[in-house]
Scaffold this active site. Sequence first.
Site, mmCIF file in Angstrom:
data_model
loop_
_atom_site.group_PDB
_atom_site.id
_atom_site.type_symbol
_atom_site.label_atom_id
_atom_site.label_comp_id
_atom_site.label_asym_id
_atom_site.label_seq_id
_atom_site.Cartn_x
_atom_site.Cartn_y
_atom_site.Cartn_z
ATOM 1 N N SER A 174 0.828 -1.204 0.000
ATOM 2 C CA SER A 174 0.000 0.000 0.000
ATOM 3 C C SER A 174 0.871 1.265 0.000
ATOM 4 O O SER A 174 1.683 1.438 -0.898
ATOM 5 C CB SER A 174 -0.980 -0.035 1.182
ATOM 6 O OG SER A 174 -1.978 0.951 1.047
ATOM 7 N N ASP A 270 -8.151 -2.775 -7.407
ATOM 8 C CA ASP A 270 -7.613 -2.595 -6.050
ATOM 9 C C ASP A 270 -8.698 -2.039 -5.130
ATOM 10 O O ASP A 270 -9.265 -0.978 -5.376
ATOM 11 C CB ASP A 270 -6.423 -1.635 -6.100
ATOM 12 C CG ASP A 270 -5.754 -1.468 -4.760
ATOM 13 O OD1 ASP A 270 -6.324 -0.753 -3.918
ATOM 14 O OD2 ASP A 270 -4.679 -2.052 -4.546
ATOM 15 N N HIS A 337 -6.367 -5.897 -1.801
ATOM 16 C CA HIS A 337 -5.379 -4.855 -1.534
ATOM 17 C C HIS A 337 -4.309 -5.454 -0.627
ATOM 18 O O HIS A 337 -4.603 -5.849 0.490
ATOM 19 C CB HIS A 337 -6.044 -3.660 -0.858
ATOM 20 C CG HIS A 337 -5.126 -2.482 -0.642
ATOM 21 N ND1 HIS A 337 -4.610 -1.756 -1.691
ATOM 22 C CD2 HIS A 337 -4.644 -1.921 0.497
ATOM 23 C CE1 HIS A 337 -3.851 -0.770 -1.203
ATOM 24 N NE2 HIS A 337 -3.855 -0.873 0.116
#
Length: 398
Positions: A174, A270, A337
């Site tokens: 991330s 995502d 994610h």
Amino acid sequence: MANARSGHWLSILVFALILLETEGFYVGITYVDSAVAKGAVCLDGSPPAYHMDKGFGAGINNWLVHIEGGGWCNNATTCLARRDNRLGSSKKMVKQIAFSGMLSNKQKFNPDFYNWNKIKVRYCDGASFTGDVEEVDPKTNLHYRGARVFLAVIEDLMAKGMENAENAVLSGCSAGGLTSILHCDKFRSLLPVTTKVKCFADAGYFINTRDVSGAAHIEGFYNEVVATHGSAKNLPASCTSSLKPGLCFFPQHVVQQIKTPLFIINAAYDSWQIKNILAPGVADPHGTWHYCKLDIKDCSSSQLEAMQDFRLQFLSAIKGIIGSPSKGLFINSCYAHCQTEMQETWMRNDSPQLGGTTIAKAVGDWYFDRSPFQKIDCAYPCDSTCHNRVFDPNEQEL
């Protein structure tokens, strides 16, 4: 009824502990106290921190430095909201965290990196380790020093043996995946020329696109992040020399110029980007996207159409590196994610695959030059190997 619920949650807890015992392990925290004197501190002025599992056997001189994720803060108000929790203070971080997936120390779960020195760097600056503002406002006591933190942590690891590294990887999830992109060449420059260095970015390829209301929400947000943290001078000069600094927070404007080999692992749908870039709360005041964002199975046909368009924009944003011999791609069509930190998505019998290959094998083959890997999935819902996320309705957005 209460006893039944208690029994249900106890069963879940026991299952989770059994799973951790077989697939993960706990690693203690290390504080870089020496960094404080250099001004390399978290938002609240506390020292940086990381968790390290030492390498062994043939992996003793190999290093995997993985950066934690956690979004960004774009002004004093949002940074203050982080200052007193784990995303802004090492004082608030738990003393032990679980390592699994790419950080596993078991060969059957992580065959290529299990015996490496594995480090998870805690994220406490709010700008993907790019900030460096000398002044500290006494009213807020906020320190924007992420770039200094990055250097201080790497220096600490160098002193602990990384200066002798034979192999080294900078990775992240991330906002940490964005860190591994933005700092990839910097990381390479800090290590000996004899070290084989590559970078992995998991769910860090955030794209610049308009939200469902037509507003350039994420571009404005990134502009504010860069301005607040004084990030411009720590973003790749190959980008800032021709574009405004806020745009250089987007990988699509940076990756083609990165010289160090880089592997991008990302879901084309995502889940963080769908929730916060495509359909942020500010663009959806009536909450029509609420259930869709929690579970892709609850999306309407028009919402799925918007998500298919998002996928096409994502693919357009990576087209500049398709075919590049120094770049790897694992772009699946899952609603997910971060897929490298969890065993279930990194490497397991039921893990996501592209062309019959798991993320772990694709990344390992690419790192060790056994074979290149650039694969892009077909459109949702074609991929039956996906582990699509289902979210808690109380989870906060950007």
